[in-house]
Enzyme design. Structure first.
Site, PDB file in Angstrom:
ATOM      1  N   MET A 124     -24.951   7.470  45.117  1.00 19.28           N
ATOM      2  CA  MET A 124     -26.216   8.028  44.594  1.00 19.28           C
ATOM      3  C   MET A 124     -27.109   8.440  45.758  1.00 19.28           C
ATOM      4  O   MET A 124     -27.167   7.755  46.775  1.00 19.28           O
ATOM      5  CB  MET A 124     -26.939   6.978  43.753  1.00 19.28           C
ATOM      6  CG  MET A 124     -26.075   6.399  42.644  1.00 19.28           C
ATOM      7  SD  MET A 124     -27.015   5.283  41.592  1.00 19.28           S
ATOM      8  CE  MET A 124     -25.703   4.570  40.604  1.00 19.28           C
ATOM      9  N   ASP A 138     -19.765   4.110  43.221  1.00 15.98           N
ATOM     10  CA  ASP A 138     -20.877   4.919  42.708  1.00 15.98           C
ATOM     11  C   ASP A 138     -21.785   5.360  43.849  1.00 15.98           C
ATOM     12  O   ASP A 138     -22.506   4.551  44.427  1.00 15.98           O
ATOM     13  CB  ASP A 138     -21.688   4.100  41.698  1.00 15.98           C
ATOM     14  CG  ASP A 138     -20.980   3.986  40.361  1.00 15.98           C
ATOM     15  OD1 ASP A 138     -20.599   5.025  39.807  1.00 15.98           O
ATOM     16  OD2 ASP A 138     -20.814   2.851  39.877  1.00 15.98           O
ATOM     17  N   HIS A 140     -14.181   1.682  41.564  1.00 17.74           N
ATOM     18  CA  HIS A 140     -15.080   2.805  41.260  1.00 17.74           C
ATOM     19  C   HIS A 140     -16.297   2.695  42.178  1.00 17.74           C
ATOM     20  O   HIS A 140     -17.048   1.717  42.120  1.00 17.74           O
ATOM     21  CB  HIS A 140     -15.477   2.710  39.787  1.00 17.74           C
ATOM     22  CG  HIS A 140     -16.333   3.819  39.286  1.00 17.74           C
ATOM     23  ND1 HIS A 140     -15.813   5.020  38.827  1.00 17.74           N
ATOM     24  CD2 HIS A 140     -17.673   3.914  39.134  1.00 17.74           C
ATOM     25  CE1 HIS A 140     -16.805   5.793  38.417  1.00 17.74           C
ATOM     26  NE2 HIS A 140     -17.945   5.151  38.592  1.00 17.74           N
ATOM     27  N   ASP A 191     -17.786   5.968  31.473  1.00 21.16           N
ATOM     28  CA  ASP A 191     -18.488   5.156  32.479  1.00 21.16           C
ATOM     29  C   ASP A 191     -19.881   4.798  31.993  1.00 21.16           C
ATOM     30  O   ASP A 191     -20.717   5.686  31.785  1.00 21.16           O
ATOM     31  CB  ASP A 191     -18.559   5.987  33.777  1.00 21.16           C
ATOM     32  CG  ASP A 191     -19.249   5.266  34.918  1.00 21.16           C
ATOM     33  OD1 ASP A 191     -19.507   4.057  34.813  1.00 21.16           O
ATOM     34  OD2 ASP A 191     -19.520   5.943  35.938  1.00 21.16           O
ATOM     35  N   HIS A 217     -17.333   8.255  42.598  1.00 18.47           N
ATOM     36  CA  HIS A 217     -18.178   8.970  41.622  1.00 18.47           C
ATOM     37  C   HIS A 217     -19.435   9.450  42.349  1.00 18.47           C
ATOM     38  O   HIS A 217     -20.318   8.650  42.647  1.00 18.47           O
ATOM     39  CB  HIS A 217     -18.520   7.996  40.482  1.00 18.47           C
ATOM     40  CG  HIS A 217     -19.398   8.565  39.421  1.00 18.47           C
ATOM     41  ND1 HIS A 217     -19.990   7.783  38.454  1.00 18.47           N
ATOM     42  CD2 HIS A 217     -19.789   9.845  39.163  1.00 18.47           C
ATOM     43  CE1 HIS A 217     -20.713   8.550  37.651  1.00 18.47           C
ATOM     44  NE2 HIS A 217     -20.619   9.797  38.068  1.00 18.47           N
ATOM     45  N   MET A 272     -20.070  10.500  30.828  1.00 17.95           N
ATOM     46  CA  MET A 272     -20.997   9.377  31.042  1.00 17.95           C
ATOM     47  C   MET A 272     -21.458   8.822  29.695  1.00 17.95           C
ATOM     48  O   MET A 272     -21.856   9.571  28.799  1.00 17.95           O
ATOM     49  CB  MET A 272     -22.214   9.830  31.847  1.00 17.95           C
ATOM     50  CG  MET A 272     -21.951  10.159  33.309  1.00 17.95           C
ATOM     51  SD  MET A 272     -21.205   8.825  34.256  1.00 17.95           S
ATOM     52  CE  MET A 272     -22.452   7.532  34.125  1.00 17.95           C
ATOM     53  N   SER A 317     -16.386  -0.921  38.647  1.00 17.72           N
ATOM     54  CA  SER A 317     -17.585  -0.420  39.322  1.00 17.72           C
ATOM     55  C   SER A 317     -18.209  -1.547  40.128  1.00 17.72           C
ATOM     56  O   SER A 317     -18.699  -2.530  39.571  1.00 17.72           O
ATOM     57  CB  SER A 317     -18.604   0.096  38.300  1.00 17.72           C
ATOM     58  OG  SER A 317     -19.853   0.285  38.947  1.00 17.72           O
ATOM     59  N   MET A 339     -22.795  10.954  42.422  1.00 16.77           N
ATOM     60  CA  MET A 339     -23.997  11.325  41.649  1.00 16.77           C
ATOM     61  C   MET A 339     -25.012  11.871  42.652  1.00 16.77           C
ATOM     62  O   MET A 339     -26.025  11.239  42.945  1.00 16.77           O
ATOM     63  CB  MET A 339     -24.529  10.084  40.906  1.00 16.77           C
ATOM     64  CG  MET A 339     -23.646   9.701  39.726  1.00 16.77           C
ATOM     65  SD  MET A 339     -23.935   8.011  39.177  1.00 16.77           S
ATOM     66  CE  MET A 339     -22.901   7.142  40.345  1.00 16.77           C
TER      67      MET A 339
HETATM   68  C1  DX5 Z   1     -23.995   4.408  36.492  1.00 22.51           C
HETATM   69  C2  DX5 Z   1     -22.673   4.263  37.196  1.00 22.51           C
HETATM   70  C3  DX5 Z   1     -21.708   3.362  36.501  1.00 22.51           C
HETATM   71  C4  DX5 Z   1     -22.202   1.978  36.266  1.00 22.51           C
HETATM   72  C5  DX5 Z   1     -21.243   1.176  35.441  1.00 22.51           C
HETATM   73  O1  DX5 Z   1     -24.723   5.409  37.078  1.00 22.51           O
HETATM   74  O2  DX5 Z   1     -22.036   5.523  37.314  1.00 22.51           O
HETATM   75  O3  DX5 Z   1     -20.475   3.360  37.185  1.00 22.51           O
HETATM   76  O4  DX5 Z   1     -22.451   1.299  37.442  1.00 22.51           O
HETATM   77  O5  DX5 Z   1     -21.738  -0.095  35.316  1.00 22.51           O
HETATM   78  P1  DX5 Z   1     -21.822  -0.840  33.915  1.00 22.51           P
HETATM   79  O6  DX5 Z   1     -20.410  -1.099  33.483  1.00 22.51           O
HETATM   80  O7  DX5 Z   1     -22.595  -2.059  34.245  1.00 22.51           O
HETATM   81  O8  DX5 Z   1     -22.551   0.055  32.959  1.00 22.51           O
HETATM   82 ZN    ZN Z   2     -19.924   5.567  37.953  1.00 25.40          ZN
END
Ligand code: DX5
Ligand code: ZN
Length: 223
Positions: free
Chosen positions: A37, A35, A33, A176, A67, A138, A8, A69
């Site tokens: 948002m 992320d 990965h 995750d 991913h 999650m 990530s 979100m």
């Molecule tokens: C949270 C993300 C994760 C997160 C993982 O919303 O989906 O991918 O960044 O990071 P760590 O490993 O630091 O929890």
């Molecule tokens: Zn994620």
């Protein structure tokens, strides 16, 4: 089952995104990965498809695990597919028809994942198990990196893996949030075979040693 690691990049130094991704790839991770948002589905904003597009141009051979979100995966999934995503995961809690979203992502040429937040009963994802390539459970409330792993996660992973096994499915099971060398063995033992690792990787003194350790550890736990 071979365990994979997805890095990530949320915890990386984003001023040097491609270099930070290369660092993770050099450390031996299997996927990057990404992320995404939107400030609505989760209370944070990150990056859109143009960022992935640039990254993909810089590192064309990497595998991109996106991913989403976001509230509106139907609107943005195609953009991420065109930008170079290999796998696109959306949330079951997004206000969409999950089967239609799965079909649209597949039509765009990507593998498909479906994710559940910590408060969503695992049974809610069961109707879609036969339609997806991966289920993402999650292990923190989505929105931020660096949070603590929720202790109820292994039993949730085990429930999904049991149902997959019962139906003869070899679907990937990803976890995750807060995954590190302490929590990874619990996840793999419970049936996860794809580990997202963010802050533990980017804050590690030696990311290659950590990745190697996680790979070896998972093999030891999961014969
Ligand atoms: C949270 C993300 C994760 C997160 C993982 O919303 O989906 O991918 O960044 O990071 P760590 O490993 O630091 O929890
Ligand atoms: Zn994620």
């Amino acid at each position: 089952m071979q365990t994979k690691i997805s890095a990530s990049v949320l915890s990386a130094d984003l001023a040097h995104l491609a270099d930070q991704c290369q660092l993770a790839l050099d450390a031996g991770v299997d996927m990057l990965h990404i992320d995404v948002m939107d400030g609505h589905f989760v209370p944070n904003l990150t990056y859109g498809a143009p960022v992935l597009s640039c990254l993909h141009r810089a590192l064309p051979d990497a595998c991109y695990d996106v991913h989403l979100m976001i509230d509106d995966p139907d609107r943005y999934a195609l953009d991420f597919a065109k930008a170079g995503a290999d796998l696109i995961t959306f949330h079951l809690e997004a206000p969409v028809d999950p089967s239609a979203t799965i079909a649209a992502i597949r039509m765009a040429g990507c593998r498909v994942g479906i994710s559940i937040r910590p408060a969503t009963p695992v049974e809610k994802v069961f109707p879609y198990l036969g339609e997806v390539d991966m289920v993402l459970v999650m292990s923190v409330e989505p929105g931020f990196g660096g949070q603590a792993f929720l202790p109820e996660t292994p039993s949730r992973l085990a429930a999904v893996r049991r149902e997959l096994d019962r139906r003869g499915l070899t679907t990937d099971l990803q976890v995750d949030g807060g995954v590190n060398d302490d929590t990874a063995p619990l996840c793999v033992k419970a049936g996860a075979n794809v580990l997202v690792v963010g802050s533990a990787l980017y804050h590690a003194a030696d990311p290659a040693a950590l990745t190697n350790h996680l790979h070896n550890l998972t093999h030891a736990v999961c014969p």
